[in-house]
Write a protein that holds these residues in place. Structure first.
Motif, PDB file in Angstrom:
ATOM      1  N   ALA A   1       0.814  -1.220   0.000  1.00 39.04           N
ATOM      2  CA  ALA A   1       0.000   0.000   0.000  1.00 39.04           C
ATOM      3  C   ALA A   1       0.843   1.263   0.000  1.00 39.04           C
ATOM      4  CB  ALA A   1      -0.932   0.007   1.216  1.00 39.04           C
ATOM      5  N   PHE A   2       2.104   1.164   0.443  1.00 44.50           N
ATOM      6  CA  PHE A   2       2.907   2.366   0.632  1.00 44.50           C
ATOM      7  C   PHE A   2       4.111   2.480  -0.292  1.00 44.50           C
ATOM      8  CE2 PHE A   2       0.788   1.635   4.709  1.00 44.50           C
ATOM      9  CZ  PHE A   2       0.184   2.859   4.893  1.00 44.50           C
ATOM     10  N   GLY A   3       4.506   1.403  -0.902  1.00 46.03           N
ATOM     11  CA  GLY A   3       5.643   1.477  -1.806  1.00 46.03           C
ATOM     12  C   GLY A   3       6.964   1.771  -1.129  1.00 46.03           C
ATOM     13  N   GLY A   4       7.056   1.516   0.172  1.00 45.10           N
ATOM     14  CA  GLY A   4       8.317   1.658   0.878  1.00 45.10           C
ATOM     15  C   GLY A   4       8.733   3.078   1.195  1.00 45.10           C
ATOM     16  N   GLU A   5       7.873   4.046   0.956  1.00 44.78           N
ATOM     17  CA  GLU A   5       8.224   5.448   1.214  1.00 44.78           C
ATOM     18  C   GLU A   5       7.369   5.992   2.355  1.00 44.78           C
ATOM     19  OE1 GLU A   5       8.020   7.813  -2.261  1.00 44.78           O
ATOM     20  OE2 GLU A   5       9.370   6.536  -3.424  1.00 44.78           O
ATOM     21  N   PHE A   6       8.042   6.463   3.418  1.00 45.84           N
ATOM     22  CA  PHE A   6       7.342   6.956   4.596  1.00 45.84           C
ATOM     23  C   PHE A   6       7.807   8.359   4.950  1.00 45.84           C
ATOM     24  CE2 PHE A   6       7.535   2.261   5.639  1.00 45.84           C
ATOM     25  CZ  PHE A   6       6.238   2.014   5.223  1.00 45.84           C
ATOM     26  N   ASP A   7       6.867   9.204   5.327  1.00 50.29           N
ATOM     27  CA  ASP A   7       7.221  10.516   5.855  1.00 50.29           C
ATOM     28  C   ASP A   7       7.279  10.430   7.382  1.00 50.29           C
ATOM     29  OD1 ASP A   7       4.548  10.408   6.602  1.00 50.29           O
ATOM     30  OD2 ASP A   7       3.892  11.765   5.018  1.00 50.29           O
ATOM     31  N   ALA A   8       7.529  11.551   8.035  1.00 44.70           N
ATOM     32  CA  ALA A   8       7.700  11.552   9.484  1.00 44.70           C
ATOM     33  C   ALA A   8       6.441  11.094  10.210  1.00 44.70           C
ATOM     34  CB  ALA A   8       8.091  12.954   9.950  1.00 44.70           C
ATOM     35  N   GLU A   9       5.270  11.455   9.688  1.00 44.30           N
ATOM     36  CA  GLU A   9       4.018  11.044  10.325  1.00 44.30           C
ATOM     37  C   GLU A   9       3.839   9.533  10.288  1.00 44.30           C
ATOM     38  OE1 GLU A   9       3.595  15.298   9.268  1.00 44.30           O
ATOM     39  OE2 GLU A   9       4.281  13.531   8.175  1.00 44.30           O
TER      40      GLU A   9
END
Length: 287
Positions: free
Chosen positions: A170-178
């Motif tokens: 669902a996220f493609g391995g990319e996360f922001d700080a939140e």
């Protein structure tokens, strides 16, 4: 973004943990998370609504409310929300809920119509498609399988748990700080494990099907809006709802404004800056 803070509220059986963002004097929004989630799922929406006081509980059996005992189920969660409104001194409030949280929001609006000014449902709240042969438990296992498996796992530390989520489609391995804060918050105990209780998930999930959620929607008098995602929990199509299903529900509930959010899945409709902006816009419009 406004400062995030937490507090507790006494409910039946113990203490409910509640997260807040925004000016305590601002117009309140009660935001309710999904079935294996926590209040930090609403961080992106809080950032997109700087003019509002966003109040988001960890539901019974999840997050830092995970030690609250059962029984669970939508009426039980609704009772906890009404206790939260009492504690906050709010006679009425706008509700929004994502996934299971949308079912909780609907149940609260049906149970106490004088306490709810409007409801925004985010990819949830309307009855799910009837499972083949009426086997609800099999349907739950099919739709929530990976999420349920996660609840039985342990992880060495937060880095290992972040790596697990990095592989989530669902996220493609990319996360922001939140998102990183959301992931870290979910890990509790020794050995570290996800915070949601499996029995809470099992009791809650069977209430998404059939007549009970439909009867709940029938009983709501507050204005309602629904945002839905074209892709599901694993970024697959269709998502939680198909266009055919929503067309059927539009006939039954023509007063509910329903809108698809392009190019999001069940998670990113809420837990991404772009999805959260759409949710924020709908909240503002619902007032």
């Amino acid at each position: 973004m406004s400062t995030h803070r937490t507090r507790t509220v006494t409910v039946d059986g113990g203490e409910l943990t509640v997260g807040e963002w925004g000016d305590p004097g601002a117009l309140p929004l009660i935001a309710i998370h999904g079935i294996t989630s926590s209040h930090l799922a609403w961080a992106h929406v809080a950032a997109a609504l700087p003019e509002r006081r966003v109040i988001a509980p960890d539901l019974r059996g999840r997050g830092r409310s995970n030690e609250l005992p059962g029984p669970y189920g939508m009426p039980r969660h609704a009772a906890d929300l009404l206790r939260l409104l009492d504690d906050l001194g709010l006679e009425r409030a706008q509700l929004t809920g994502h996934s299971m949280g949308a079912f909780v929001a609907a149940a609260t609006a049906a149970l106490a119509p004088d306490r709810v000014s409007s409801v925004v449902l985010v990819d949830g709240g309307l009855p799910l498609r009837d499972p083949p042969g009426g086997d609800v438990e099999a349907a739950v296992r099919a739709s929530l399988g990976p999420a349920l498996e996660r609840l039985s796992m342990t992880f060495a530390d937060s880095a290992a748990y972040r790596a697990f989520w990095a592989a989530h489609p669902a996220f493609g391995g990319e996360f922001d700080a939140e998102m990183l804060a959301y992931i870290d918050y979910d890990l509790v105990g020794d050995p570290p494990h996800p915070s949601s209780k499996a029995d809470a998930v099992a009791q809650d999930s069977v209430q998404f099907y059939g007549d009970p959620p439909a009867q709940t929607i029938d009983a709501i008098r507050a204005p309602m809006r629904l945002l839905w995602a074209p892709r599901g929990l694993l970024n697959e199509t269709p998502g939680m709802y198909t266009g055919t299903e929503l067309a059927r529900w539009r006939e039954r509930w023509p007063a509910i404004a329903m809108r698809e959010v392009d190019d999001v899945n069940h998670y990113t409709i809420l837990m991404s800056a772009r999805g959260a902006a759409e949710v924020a816009a709908e909240v503002r419009q619902a007032g």
